[in-house]
Design a protein around this motif. Structure first.
Motif, short mmCIF file in Angstrom:
data_model
loop_
_atom_site.label_atom_id
_atom_site.label_comp_id
_atom_site.label_asym_id
_atom_site.label_seq_id
_atom_site.Cartn_x
_atom_site.Cartn_y
_atom_site.Cartn_z
N TYR A 21 0.83 -1.20 0.00
CA TYR A 21 0.00 0.00 0.00
C TYR A 21 0.87 1.26 0.00
O TYR A 21 0.61 2.20 -0.75
N ALA A 22 1.91 1.26 0.82
CA ALA A 22 2.82 2.41 0.87
C ALA A 22 3.50 2.62 -0.48
O ALA A 22 3.64 3.75 -0.95
N PHE A 23 3.92 1.54 -1.11
CA PHE A 23 4.53 1.62 -2.42
C PHE A 23 3.55 2.25 -3.42
O PHE A 23 3.89 3.14 -4.18
N ALA A 24 2.31 1.80 -3.37
CA ALA A 24 1.27 2.32 -4.25
C ALA A 24 1.00 3.80 -3.99
O ALA A 24 0.82 4.58 -4.91
N ALA A 25 1.02 4.17 -2.74
CA ALA A 25 0.71 5.56 -2.37
C ALA A 25 1.76 6.54 -2.89
O ALA A 25 1.45 7.71 -3.08
N GLU A 26 2.95 6.06 -3.14
CA GLU A 26 4.04 6.94 -3.58
C GLU A 26 4.27 6.87 -5.09
O GLU A 26 5.22 7.46 -5.58
N SER A 27 3.41 6.18 -5.81
CA SER A 27 3.62 5.95 -7.24
C SER A 27 2.61 6.71 -8.09
O SER A 27 1.78 7.43 -7.55
N GLU A 28 2.67 6.53 -9.40
CA GLU A 28 1.87 7.35 -10.30
C GLU A 28 0.80 6.62 -11.11
O GLU A 28 -0.04 7.27 -11.71
N VAL A 29 0.81 5.31 -11.19
CA VAL A 29 -0.18 4.57 -11.97
C VAL A 29 -1.37 4.26 -11.06
O VAL A 29 -1.20 3.86 -9.92
N ASP A 30 -2.60 4.45 -11.55
CA ASP A 30 -3.80 4.20 -10.74
C ASP A 30 -4.01 2.71 -10.50
O ASP A 30 -3.95 1.92 -11.43
N TYR A 31 -4.30 2.38 -9.24
CA TYR A 31 -4.61 1.01 -8.88
C TYR A 31 -5.89 0.96 -8.06
O TYR A 31 -6.26 1.94 -7.43
N VAL A 32 -6.55 -0.19 -8.10
CA VAL A 32 -7.68 -0.48 -7.22
C VAL A 32 -7.33 -1.74 -6.45
O VAL A 32 -6.46 -2.52 -6.87
N ILE A 33 -7.98 -1.94 -5.33
CA ILE A 33 -7.75 -3.13 -4.51
C ILE A 33 -9.01 -3.98 -4.60
O ILE A 33 -10.12 -3.49 -4.40
N ALA A 34 -8.81 -5.25 -4.91
CA ALA A 34 -9.94 -6.18 -5.03
C ALA A 34 -9.56 -7.50 -4.38
O ALA A 34 -8.39 -7.86 -4.28
N ILE A 35 -10.58 -8.21 -3.93
CA ILE A 35 -10.41 -9.56 -3.39
C ILE A 35 -11.30 -10.48 -4.20
O ILE A 35 -12.47 -10.17 -4.44
N GLY A 36 -10.74 -11.59 -4.63
CA GLY A 36 -11.55 -12.54 -5.37
C GLY A 36 -10.72 -13.65 -5.96
O GLY A 36 -9.56 -13.85 -5.61
N ARG A 37 -11.35 -14.36 -6.90
CA ARG A 37 -10.73 -15.50 -7.56
C ARG A 37 -10.64 -15.22 -9.06
O ARG A 37 -11.60 -14.75 -9.65
N LEU A 38 -9.48 -15.53 -9.63
CA LEU A 38 -9.30 -15.40 -11.07
C LEU A 38 -9.75 -16.67 -11.77
O LEU A 38 -9.58 -17.78 -11.25
N GLU A 39 -10.29 -16.49 -12.97
CA GLU A 39 -10.60 -17.60 -13.86
C GLU A 39 -10.01 -17.25 -15.22
O GLU A 39 -10.21 -16.13 -15.71
N ASN A 40 -9.26 -18.17 -15.82
CA ASN A 40 -8.70 -17.92 -17.14
C ASN A 40 -9.83 -17.89 -18.16
O ASN A 40 -10.67 -18.79 -18.19
N VAL A 41 -9.85 -16.84 -19.00
CA VAL A 41 -10.89 -16.73 -20.02
C VAL A 41 -10.30 -16.60 -21.43
O VAL A 41 -11.05 -16.48 -22.39
N GLY A 42 -9.02 -16.62 -21.53
CA GLY A 42 -8.37 -16.52 -22.83
C GLY A 42 -7.13 -17.38 -22.86
O GLY A 42 -6.68 -17.89 -21.83
N PRO A 43 -6.54 -17.55 -24.05
CA PRO A 43 -5.32 -18.36 -24.16
C PRO A 43 -4.12 -17.66 -23.55
O PRO A 43 -4.07 -16.43 -23.47
N ARG A 44 -3.18 -18.44 -23.12
CA ARG A 44 -1.92 -17.92 -22.59
C ARG A 44 -1.00 -17.62 -23.76
O ARG A 44 -0.75 -18.48 -24.60
N GLU A 45 -0.48 -16.38 -23.81
CA GLU A 45 0.37 -15.93 -24.91
C GLU A 45 1.78 -15.66 -24.37
O GLU A 45 1.96 -14.83 -23.50
N THR A 46 2.78 -16.37 -24.91
CA THR A 46 4.16 -16.12 -24.53
C THR A 46 4.61 -14.81 -25.17
O THR A 46 4.36 -14.57 -26.36
N ILE A 47 5.25 -13.93 -24.38
CA ILE A 47 5.59 -12.60 -24.88
C ILE A 47 7.09 -12.32 -24.98
O ILE A 47 7.48 -11.26 -25.45
N ASP A 48 7.93 -13.27 -24.54
CA ASP A 48 9.38 -13.10 -24.73
C ASP A 48 10.05 -14.46 -24.69
O ASP A 48 9.42 -15.48 -24.42
N ASP A 49 11.36 -14.48 -24.94
CA ASP A 49 12.09 -15.75 -25.01
C ASP A 49 12.44 -16.32 -23.64
O ASP A 49 13.00 -17.40 -23.55
N GLN A 50 12.10 -15.62 -22.57
CA GLN A 50 12.35 -16.14 -21.22
C GLN A 50 11.12 -16.83 -20.63
O GLN A 50 11.17 -17.35 -19.53
#
Length: 151
Positions: free
Chosen positions: A32-61
């Motif tokens: 929270y402290a890190f977020a408070a001192e930064s510039e990109v907007d964030y929201v806080i949520a609690i819940g469960r993720l469900e995959n709804v799309g394919p996994r896309e590799t974005i680099d060679d690592q």
């Protein structure tokens, strides 16, 4: 800087930090402290993720991007509001021999980036801004931070 906007709590958070080593997961208060001192907007949520799309590799690592849906609660000024659902683009970064990842079907407290396209979650080898299986004490800690009393 912390900004409130109805009905969501807007947090500021810098882009993904690519630390090459971890000393363990950061506390909710530290995130929270890190977020408070930064510039990109964030929201806080609690819940469960469900995959709804394919996994896309974005680099060679092995870093990847995947669309998910989060079902749960969103933090507003007075507490957590149930019945919240949103698509979240997850990016798992790989660097220095470790890779980030996300879990599905695990109740998690997330700091989600609010983007022009919706919401995003970036995680690296150190876990990112997420806390799996949050306790009542974890939820209370976030609320205490929102109300100005973060330890």
């Amino acid at each position: 800087m912390i900004r409130c906007c109805a009905p969501l709590i807007g947090l500021a958070l810098a882009g993904p930090a690519a630390a090459l080593s971890c000393s363990g997961a950061a506390s909710i208060e530290a995130n929270y402290a890190f977020a408070a001192e930064s510039e990109v907007d964030y929201v806080i949520a609690i819940g469960r993720l469900e995959n709804v799309g394919p996994r896309e590799t974005i680099d060679d690592q092995g870093s990847y991007r995947q669309m998910t849906r989060l079902e749960g609660e969103i933090l507003i000024q007075d507490g957590f509001a149930p019945g919240w659902s949103a698509e979240v683009e997850v990016t798992g970064l790989c660097y220095g021999g470790g890779c980030g990842g996300h879990s599905v079907d695990v109740e998690t407290l997330y700091f989600l980036e609010r983007t022009d396209a919706g919401y995003a979650f970036v995680t690296g080898g150190c876990g990112g801004l997420a806390h799996a299986n949050p306790t009542r004490a974890d939820m209370d800690a976030v609320l205490q931070c929102v109300r100005g009393g973060c330890d």
